[in-house]
Design a protein around this motif. Structure first.
Motif, PDB file in Angstrom:
ATOM      1  N   SER A 321       0.833  -1.212   0.000  1.00  0.00           N
ATOM      2  CA  SER A 321       0.000   0.000   0.000  1.00  0.00           C
ATOM      3  C   SER A 321       0.873   1.271   0.000  1.00  0.00           C
ATOM      4  CB  SER A 321      -0.951  -0.102   1.193  1.00  0.00           C
ATOM      5  OG  SER A 321      -1.245   1.118   1.694  1.00  0.00           O
ATOM      6  N   GLN A 322       1.998   1.213   0.715  1.00  0.00           N
ATOM      7  CA  GLN A 322       2.919   2.371   0.692  1.00  0.00           C
ATOM      8  C   GLN A 322       3.512   2.574  -0.704  1.00  0.00           C
ATOM      9  OE1 GLN A 322       5.681   1.224   3.739  1.00  0.00           O
ATOM     10  NE2 GLN A 322       4.395   1.980   5.406  1.00  0.00           N
ATOM     11  N   ASN A 325       1.117   4.289  -2.938  1.00  0.00           N
ATOM     12  CA  ASN A 325       1.100   5.737  -2.696  1.00  0.00           C
ATOM     13  C   ASN A 325       2.345   6.439  -3.249  1.00  0.00           C
ATOM     14  OD1 ASN A 325      -1.401   5.870  -1.535  1.00  0.00           O
ATOM     15  ND2 ASN A 325      -0.674   5.587   0.563  1.00  0.00           N
ATOM     16  N   ILE A 402      -0.157  11.369   0.911  1.00  0.00           N
ATOM     17  CA  ILE A 402       0.712  10.240   0.544  1.00  0.00           C
ATOM     18  C   ILE A 402       2.203  10.538   0.669  1.00  0.00           C
ATOM     19  CG2 ILE A 402      -0.957   9.107  -0.993  1.00  0.00           C
ATOM     20  CD1 ILE A 402       0.248  10.573  -3.341  1.00  0.00           C
ATOM     21  N   ASP A 405       4.159   8.208   3.173  1.00  0.00           N
ATOM     22  CA  ASP A 405       4.368   6.852   2.637  1.00  0.00           C
ATOM     23  C   ASP A 405       5.486   6.855   1.590  1.00  0.00           C
ATOM     24  OD1 ASP A 405       2.573   5.570   4.206  1.00  0.00           O
ATOM     25  OD2 ASP A 405       1.064   5.203   2.651  1.00  0.00           O
ATOM     26  N   THR A 406       5.521   7.912   0.803  1.00  0.00           N
ATOM     27  CA  THR A 406       6.563   8.004  -0.232  1.00  0.00           C
ATOM     28  C   THR A 406       7.943   8.034   0.438  1.00  0.00           C
ATOM     29  OG1 THR A 406       5.013   9.255  -1.578  1.00  0.00           O
ATOM     30  CG2 THR A 406       7.314   9.331  -2.251  1.00  0.00           C
ATOM     31  N   LYS A 408       8.751   6.800   3.334  1.00  0.00           N
ATOM     32  CA  LYS A 408       9.045   5.467   3.897  1.00  0.00           C
ATOM     33  C   LYS A 408       9.547   4.517   2.814  1.00  0.00           C
ATOM     34  CE  LYS A 408       5.677   5.796   7.577  1.00  0.00           C
ATOM     35  NZ  LYS A 408       4.227   5.794   7.567  1.00  0.00           N
ATOM     36  N   VAL A 409       8.896   4.558   1.676  1.00  0.00           N
ATOM     37  CA  VAL A 409       9.297   3.658   0.581  1.00  0.00           C
ATOM     38  C   VAL A 409      10.726   3.968   0.121  1.00  0.00           C
ATOM     39  CG1 VAL A 409       8.834   3.080  -1.852  1.00  0.00           C
ATOM     40  CG2 VAL A 409       6.949   3.149  -0.201  1.00  0.00           C
TER      41      VAL A 409
END
Ligand code: 6PG
Length: 470
Positions: A321-322, A325, A402, A405-406, A408-409
């Protein structure tokens, strides 16, 4: 049909040209085709047997079939072939006839051809056509540029042929001279960026998330029903499901990881540099095609630095899911960069582009069609002078939701050693634009130090120089 009756002519009956004129015929217009290759002419005549379409290998027959003024489209490889066909046709054309170049021609070539043909009394248009062979047959997105009177000669035909979204045709007159080819070039730059971003998301899901091809297929199918809905996500989902008849494994795993290019993405980067417009996600996509070609070096370097990074442990569903996003975030940045270049080019080359219209005709038929384009269209409808898409209130809300999350990725990718040049640079583009203060004051000081290039100050008007010392 009698001579001088066919509405539209096509030179180049490869799969694109053949499909395009079959589409012309399906739209209620008659069409003649010319190609020196008898097999291609035969293929058109067979497939078009029940339609008002006819192919020939003979130039004079072809030219005599067309109604006046002749409207002749060329779908031949960009470059020398276009000039060669024009040179060949020119002595046989009448004043007021129209030549339409439908290939991915370089916009400067289009400017030159238009001028050369104008002297001869021949109209010329550079028209971007996107959607591949299937799009040409069923409805491409068409990006016409050139003389507006010339466009009126073929407007009905192009509107008939183009893809439709809510009954609106994905074609509109874009601007003078090479406007159509320029817009198609930037379309392809965005296409490169989206493809690379998707490839990086795939790499992360596969290598860090541990998703197998079936899970990748399912994930992309799901994504295609959400905010990422787009042609490129849709075809990627199908790619993960495709079996390899040779091995019985999935075909994607048998394909060599070296991507080729014909140059339109690179032109976008090069021209954006000339305009002083940042397009780092597109640049990253072009760069990654280049890096992919160094396969043997990559194998050697991989063995030297083996174990340089280890994959981070992640929760599969949460990570997926991350990544969705982060991909959406980066898609927005890629379109934002492309639209900003179009805005700048429109001013520099006086194309008079309307970005709302461009987003509208990209919603269907073309390779970068995506649900996102409806929102891009709305953004430019609200404010035609929007300097960057990420200022629009809809996108502000989306990005804020988002952004974390971006980050984190990108953190996971960096820690795991998975290269995410396009995803990473999309975030850096955003972070740079949202930095009211960047460290480029130091760059200015360095320039003044070694080259006396001078600098401006934050607290005083004027230009300054300092005698710096080591
Ligand atoms: C389209 C495509 C089309 C073509 C590209 C491929 O809009 O239909 O962009 O024009 O497939 O030129 O480009 P590369 O060979 O450079 O990847």
């Amino acid at each position: 049909m009698e001579n001088n009756q066919y509405h539209f002519g096509m030179v180049g009956l490869g799969v694109m040209g053949r499909n395009f004129i079959l589409n012309v015929a399906d739209s209620g217009f008659s069409a003649a085709g010319l190609d020196l290759d008898t097999e291609k002419v035969k293929a058109l005549n067979e497939e078009g047997a029940d339609k008002k379409v006819k192919g020939t290998t003979d130039k004079n027959t072809f030219l005599s079939m067309l109604s006046s003024p002749r409207k002749i489209m060329l779908l031949v490889p960009a470059g020398k072939a276009v000039d060669a066909v024009i040179k060949d046709l020119l002595p046989h054309l009448d004043k007021g006839d129209l030549i339409i170049d439908g290939g991915n021609s370089f916009y400067i070539d289009t400017n030159r051809r238009e001028k050369e043909l104008e002297k001869e009394g021949i109209l010329f248009m550079g028209v971007g056509v996107s959607g591949g062979a299937k799009g040409a047959r069923l409805g491409p997105s068409i990006m016409p540029g050139g003389n507006q009177k010339a466009y009126q000669l073929v407007q009905d035909i192009l509107e008939g042929v183009a893809a439709k979204v809510n009954d609106e045709p994905c074609v509109a007159y874009l601007g003078k001279s090479s406007a159509g080819n320029y817009v198609k070039m930037v379309h392809n730059g965005i296409e490169y960026a989206l493809m690379q971003l998707i490839a990086e998301a795939y790499d992360l899901l596969k290598q860090v998330g541990g998703l197998n091809n079936e899970e990748l297929h399912q994930t992309f199918e799901k994504w295609n029903k959400g905010k990422l809905q787009s042609f490129l996500i849709e075809i990627s989902a199908a790619i993960f499901a495709k079996d390899d008849p040779e091995t019985g494994r999935k075909l994607v795993d048998a394909i060599l990881d070296k991507a080729k290019q014909k140059g339109t993405g690179k032109w976008t980067s090069q021209n954006a540099m000339d305009l002083g417009m940042p397009v780092p996600t597109i640049d990253a996509a072009v760069t990654m095609r280049g890096i992919s070609s160094f396969k043997s070096d990559r194998i050697v370097i991989d063995s030297i630095y083996e174990g340089a990074a280890t994959f981070t442990k992640v929760d599969k569903d949460a990570f997926t899911s991350q990544v969705e996003n982060a991909l959406y975030f980066s898609f927005i940045m890629a379109y934002a960069q492309g639209m900003a270049v179009l805005k700048s080019a429109s001013e520099e080359y006086e194309y008079g582009l309307n970005l709302e219209v461009i987003a509208t005709i990209w919603r269907g038929g073309c390779i970068i069609r995506a649900a996102l384009l409806e929102h891009i269209r709305n953004a430019y409808k609200k404010d035609e002078d929007l300097s960057n898409l990420i200022i629009d209130s809809y996108f502000v809300e989306q990005i804020k939701a988002i952004e974390q999350d971006t980050r984190k990725v990108i953190q996971v990718a960096t820690a795991s050693g998975v290269p995410v040049l396009a995803l990473g640079t999309s975030l850096a583009y955003f972070d740079s634009l949202r930095s009211s203060r960047l460290p480029l004051n130091l760059v200015q000081a360095q320039r003044d130090f070694f080259g006396s290039h001078t600098y401006e100050r934050t607290d005083m008007e004027g230009v300054f120089h300092t005698e710096w010392e080591l």
